[in-house]
Write a protein that holds these residues in place. Structure first.
Motif: not given
Lengths: 328, 328
Positions: A13-16, A18, A20-22
């Motif tokens: 979840s956190e990788a996805l 990050a 998207i945010e980037l």
């Protein structure tokens, strides 16, 4: 091994999020696909981008050939910001602190049998979470709203008074208003959230047929004589007695022969399938005092107790939610 | 759809953590398996338990038959607290705030190219995280430590001076000490962490052959004349120049013909497989300034630059880490 995969699955979840945010997926598609090229576009460190891209490749969101990354077909459709089907904004809601804070205290929620975040959790009046929801989840709901309008008002040529409960982004009501020029929409939600729906109504050119009813759907005067009442993504926040009594209020607001259209996560009778749907009650446990997902037989009983004579369930595939159309 | 499954996969970690914290798996096995029976045993709400158990069934940790839940074969072996192979404690580390806080700021870590939690992240001197690690991860490391001792000291009948770098729970050194009565262990770790290793050495009845060297492995005098240097779960915290210079220090501490035994996550040359291993660098990105996972060809080059003449890699299946034995 399932155990370690599950323990570590928060990282997915956190990788996805990050990525998207980037704007990483857009950068993969618009650069040479090397870590250094992507990093320059994202204004990030090459080392960070390389590690994140390898991880995203491992979990199925990117392809890797030599030292170049590329988008999978699905990532190109849903995660490249230039795609009309871009869905990245949903993480703004689904991975917001509003949602994740409930899961941080999940052990306590299981002990208590309801959210441990606060007394009412996400059901507090004018909770800012619902503004975030309205803005973040609209792209996901657009195709579903079109399907519902098509099922409930196929001819789209007669006057139609539509009540839109928990209208949020407004798309469910607006799908009727844009297809049927004789449809009038009455949207109920918190005042802060209604602003989002009004914006969308204006953009859709139907602002004059979009009427706002601010306040709690339980307390406000809903009006009467409706042909259709849309009850979308709402009932799962409550327990069965509350739903039954609320649906009596909806029943009373409908004209004779009027219909309620309920959009819900409806698990099979065993409550452990299908996967996305059966996982939904945990979100309600984490974030609400007594929300849940209900089987069709439970809805059928509750709606009949509320006065509806007939309930029909419709698939909205590929969406995992289903539509229950109930006749007064 | 992979996207939503991934966005929501943090819930899997939280559900599993809650179940372990509530001792739910043990309760499933020791009661009649109904939600009410389990709830009574866990001192939790029946509604909370029912929703959590359905979720755990959906993700593969329980079976459900009618309204009764039961353990899968793997859950019985690894998650029932009465099982000798119980692994539940690993969530105390793997889902501790130490780990999850790094992932909360993952976007910033990608931008920066290293942890955004603090300057040194988990590498700060005497970081309390390593005490938690030592207590939580020991059950997982026990079988691996036995395999390593068997590979490195198969006869276990000759005097052996063993240096145990980042000794943590102590199990890697203790595997040698308990098999070989002529083995003397010199354990290096932060003073607070060494207490855990000393406890375990006493429990194993080899306290008199267990010698503590408190401090940073980079700074302390390691001593000399070692037959074996254990470098377990340590090098991945650092960048390649740091590893190379550290392994020169290890090389100097070994007797002629001595061997370094390095336990590491070693991805294939493409860095995207195998799954658990290829995911490891993201944990290092989230939590350390410059940690990573390295391929065998990278380790081979670093270790040769540090003076080792030959490096051999050994599988430790079913564990996903591998052992590199390097000869001085």
């Amino acid at each position: 091994m399932l155990f370690f995969d599950t323990v570590n699955s928060h990282q997915r979840s956190e990788a996805l999020k990050a990525a998207i945010e980037l704007n990483l997926f857009t950068a993969v598609a618009s650069t040479d696909g090397t870590a250094s090229g992507i990093a320059a576009e994202c204004k990030a460190a090459e080392r960070g981008v390389r590690i994140l891209c390898d991880y995203l490749t491992m979990i199925g969101f990117l392809n890797k050939e030599g030292n170049r990354y590329s988008l999978t077909q699905d990532s190109a459709a849903f995660l490249d910001r230039r795609s009309p089907a871009y869905l990245g904004s949903v993480v703004d809601f689904l991975l917001s602190d509003y949602i994740t804070s409930g899961f941080k205290s999940l052990t306590e929620a299981v002990r208590k049998g309801g959210t441990a975040t606060s007394e009412e959790g996400s059901l507090e009046p004018e909770h800012p979470m619902w503004e975030t929801f309205a803005r973040a989840m609209a792209p996901l709901m657009y195709p579903v709203s079109q399907m519902i309008a098509q099922i409930v008002d196929p001819s789209a040529d007669r006057p139609l008074k539509v009540l839109d409960i928990a209208s949020s982004h407004g798309l469910f009501g607006l799908a009727f208003a844009t297809r049927n020029t004789k449809a009038e929409i009455y949207a109920v939600d918190w005042a802060n959230v209604l602003e989002v729906g009004k914006e969308n109504a204006k953009k859709a050119g139907v602002g004059d047929r979009y009427h706002a009813i601010p306040g709690s759907a339980f307390d406000v005067d809903l009006g009467s004589g409706y042909d259709v009442a849309l009850v979308t993504n709402f009932l799962h926040h409550f327990d069965q007695p509350t739903i039954e009594s609320f649906m009596k209020k909806i029943h009373a607001a409908l004209a004779e022969g009027g219909r309620a259209a309920t959009l819900e996560f409806v698990p099979s009778e065993d409550r452990i399938s299908p996967p996305g749907v059966a996982g939904f009650p945990l979100i309600m446990l984490a974030g609400t005092p007594s929300g849940d997902a209900y089987t069709f037989s439970e809805f059928d009983r509750m709606f009949k107790n509320a006065g509806f004579v007939k309930n029909e369930i419709h698939s909205l595939e590929p969406a995992i939610e289903q539509l229950i159309v109930s006749r007064k």
